[in-house]
Design a protein around this motif. Structure first.
Motif, PDB file in Angstrom:
ATOM      1  N   ARG A   2      15.303  -4.752   5.564  1.00 44.46           N
ATOM      2  CA  ARG A   2      14.199  -4.748   4.600  1.00 44.46           C
ATOM      3  C   ARG A   2      14.569  -5.655   3.432  1.00 44.46           C
ATOM      4  O   ARG A   2      15.681  -5.595   2.940  1.00 44.46           O
ATOM      5  CB  ARG A   2      13.928  -3.335   4.130  1.00 44.46           C
ATOM      6  CG  ARG A   2      13.561  -2.420   5.315  1.00 44.46           C
ATOM      7  CD  ARG A   2      13.296  -1.019   4.891  1.00 44.46           C
ATOM      8  NE  ARG A   2      12.268  -0.885   3.896  1.00 44.46           N
ATOM      9  CZ  ARG A   2      10.945  -0.936   4.114  1.00 44.46           C
ATOM     10  NH1 ARG A   2      10.517  -1.143   5.341  1.00 44.46           N
ATOM     11  NH2 ARG A   2      10.092  -0.783   3.143  1.00 44.46           N
ATOM     12  N   ASP A  29       9.131  -6.418   1.629  1.00 45.76           N
ATOM     13  CA  ASP A  29       8.972  -4.980   1.825  1.00 45.76           C
ATOM     14  C   ASP A  29       8.953  -4.186   0.532  1.00 45.76           C
ATOM     15  O   ASP A  29       8.422  -3.077   0.498  1.00 45.76           O
ATOM     16  CB  ASP A  29      10.113  -4.446   2.698  1.00 45.76           C
ATOM     17  CG  ASP A  29      10.138  -5.095   4.062  1.00 45.76           C
ATOM     18  OD1 ASP A  29       9.076  -5.093   4.714  1.00 45.76           O
ATOM     19  OD2 ASP A  29      11.186  -5.618   4.461  1.00 45.76           O
ATOM     20  N   ALA A  30       9.578  -4.707  -0.535  1.00 42.59           N
ATOM     21  CA  ALA A  30       9.741  -3.909  -1.752  1.00 42.59           C
ATOM     22  C   ALA A  30       9.766  -4.781  -2.994  1.00 42.59           C
ATOM     23  O   ALA A  30      10.068  -5.972  -2.923  1.00 42.59           O
ATOM     24  CB  ALA A  30      11.049  -3.109  -1.669  1.00 42.59           C
ATOM     25  N   GLY A  49       2.571   0.717  -7.479  1.00 40.14           N
ATOM     26  CA  GLY A  49       2.431   1.525  -6.263  1.00 40.14           C
ATOM     27  C   GLY A  49       1.008   1.986  -6.036  1.00 40.14           C
ATOM     28  O   GLY A  49       0.549   2.089  -4.900  1.00 40.14           O
ATOM     29  N   ASP A  56       6.945  -0.899  -1.064  1.00 42.03           N
ATOM     30  CA  ASP A  56       7.853   0.058  -1.693  1.00 42.03           C
ATOM     31  C   ASP A  56       8.163  -0.427  -3.102  1.00 42.03           C
ATOM     32  O   ASP A  56       8.337  -1.623  -3.333  1.00 42.03           O
ATOM     33  CB  ASP A  56       9.162   0.167  -0.915  1.00 42.03           C
ATOM     34  CG  ASP A  56       8.979   0.855   0.424  1.00 42.03           C
ATOM     35  OD1 ASP A  56       7.932   1.487   0.634  1.00 42.03           O
ATOM     36  OD2 ASP A  56       9.892   0.767   1.258  1.00 42.03           O
ATOM     37  N   SER A  87       2.717   6.446   1.058  1.00 43.83           N
ATOM     38  CA  SER A  87       3.877   6.371   0.191  1.00 43.83           C
ATOM     39  C   SER A  87       4.185   4.934  -0.153  1.00 43.83           C
ATOM     40  O   SER A  87       4.179   4.072   0.687  1.00 43.83           O
ATOM     41  CB  SER A  87       5.085   7.001   0.875  1.00 43.83           C
ATOM     42  OG  SER A  87       6.223   6.826   0.090  1.00 43.83           O
ATOM     43  N   SER A  88       4.478   4.693  -1.408  1.00 46.17           N
ATOM     44  CA  SER A  88       4.899   3.360  -1.806  1.00 46.17           C
ATOM     45  C   SER A  88       6.318   3.413  -2.335  1.00 46.17           C
ATOM     46  O   SER A  88       6.757   2.548  -3.054  1.00 46.17           O
ATOM     47  CB  SER A  88       3.943   2.803  -2.866  1.00 46.17           C
ATOM     48  OG  SER A  88       3.881   3.671  -3.946  1.00 46.17           O
ATOM     49  N   SER A  89       7.049   4.458  -1.975  1.00 48.19           N
ATOM     50  CA  SER A  89       8.426   4.578  -2.447  1.00 48.19           C
ATOM     51  C   SER A  89       9.294   5.130  -1.330  1.00 48.19           C
ATOM     52  O   SER A  89       9.034   6.203  -0.811  1.00 48.19           O
ATOM     53  CB  SER A  89       8.487   5.507  -3.654  1.00 48.19           C
ATOM     54  OG  SER A  89       9.816   5.791  -3.970  1.00 48.19           O
ATOM     55  N   ALA A  90      10.326   4.393  -0.981  1.00 46.63           N
ATOM     56  CA  ALA A  90      11.229   4.850   0.069  1.00 46.63           C
ATOM     57  C   ALA A  90      11.919   6.130  -0.353  1.00 46.63           C
ATOM     58  O   ALA A  90      12.139   7.023   0.466  1.00 46.63           O
ATOM     59  CB  ALA A  90      12.257   3.768   0.382  1.00 46.63           C
ATOM     60  N   SER A  91      12.270   6.272  -1.618  1.00 47.65           N
ATOM     61  CA  SER A  91      12.933   7.491  -2.061  1.00 47.65           C
ATOM     62  C   SER A  91      11.993   8.687  -1.997  1.00 47.65           C
ATOM     63  O   SER A  91      12.409   9.783  -1.690  1.00 47.65           O
ATOM     64  CB  SER A  91      13.479   7.316  -3.476  1.00 47.65           C
ATOM     65  OG  SER A  91      12.430   7.068  -4.388  1.00 47.65           O
ATOM     66  N   ARG A  93       9.638   9.048   0.241  1.00 46.93           N
ATOM     67  CA  ARG A  93       9.580   9.410   1.655  1.00 46.93           C
ATOM     68  C   ARG A  93      10.814  10.199   2.052  1.00 46.93           C
ATOM     69  O   ARG A  93      10.727  11.156   2.810  1.00 46.93           O
ATOM     70  CB  ARG A  93       9.443   8.162   2.516  1.00 46.93           C
ATOM     71  CG  ARG A  93       8.056   7.578   2.520  1.00 46.93           C
ATOM     72  CD  ARG A  93       7.914   6.594   3.659  1.00 46.93           C
ATOM     73  NE  ARG A  93       8.814   5.474   3.545  1.00 46.93           N
ATOM     74  CZ  ARG A  93       8.532   4.336   2.925  1.00 46.93           C
ATOM     75  NH1 ARG A  93       7.368   4.177   2.338  1.00 46.93           N
ATOM     76  NH2 ARG A  93       9.409   3.365   2.881  1.00 46.93           N
TER      77      ARG A  93
END
Length: 97
Positions: A2, A29-30, A49, A56, A87-91, A93
């Motif tokens: 990513r 990706d982020a 987000g 992300d 979700s727009s945040s990996a954390s 998720r």
């Protein structure tokens, strides 16, 4: 793998920040925000987000010296996506698992 980028917010208005995030969403990706002299990093990440849900978002630098620790849990909750909205945040998720 990513790949993400850092979004400069210094001197930019909200529309400019969102435009930079949309441009990054075209191939990355982020995006991550830092708070140096301009926007509050958590606010910029939350707004990005909301406006660009497919990317992300994260923060790199958030100064703690002007803030009392007690409001931090509320700020974190305000920046997390609501269940069922994507979700727009990996954390975020990771914490829901």
């Amino acid at each position: 793998m990513r790949i993400g980028t850092f979004v400069f917010t210094d001197g930019a208005d909200l529309d400019g920040i969102i435009e930079r995030v949309r441009a990054a969403d075209a191939g990355l990706d982020a995006v991550h925000f830092s708070q140096v002299l301009s926007w509050d990093a958590l606010t910029a990440a939350a707004l990005a987000g909301r406006e660009v849900p497919g990317i992300d978002v994260g923060v790199a630098v958030v100064p703690t010296y002007p803030r009392h620790p007690s409001p931090w849990p509320g700020r974190r909750s305000a920046c997390r996506p609501r269940p069922g909205t994507g979700s727009s945040s990996a954390s975020a998720r990771a914490t829901r698992r």
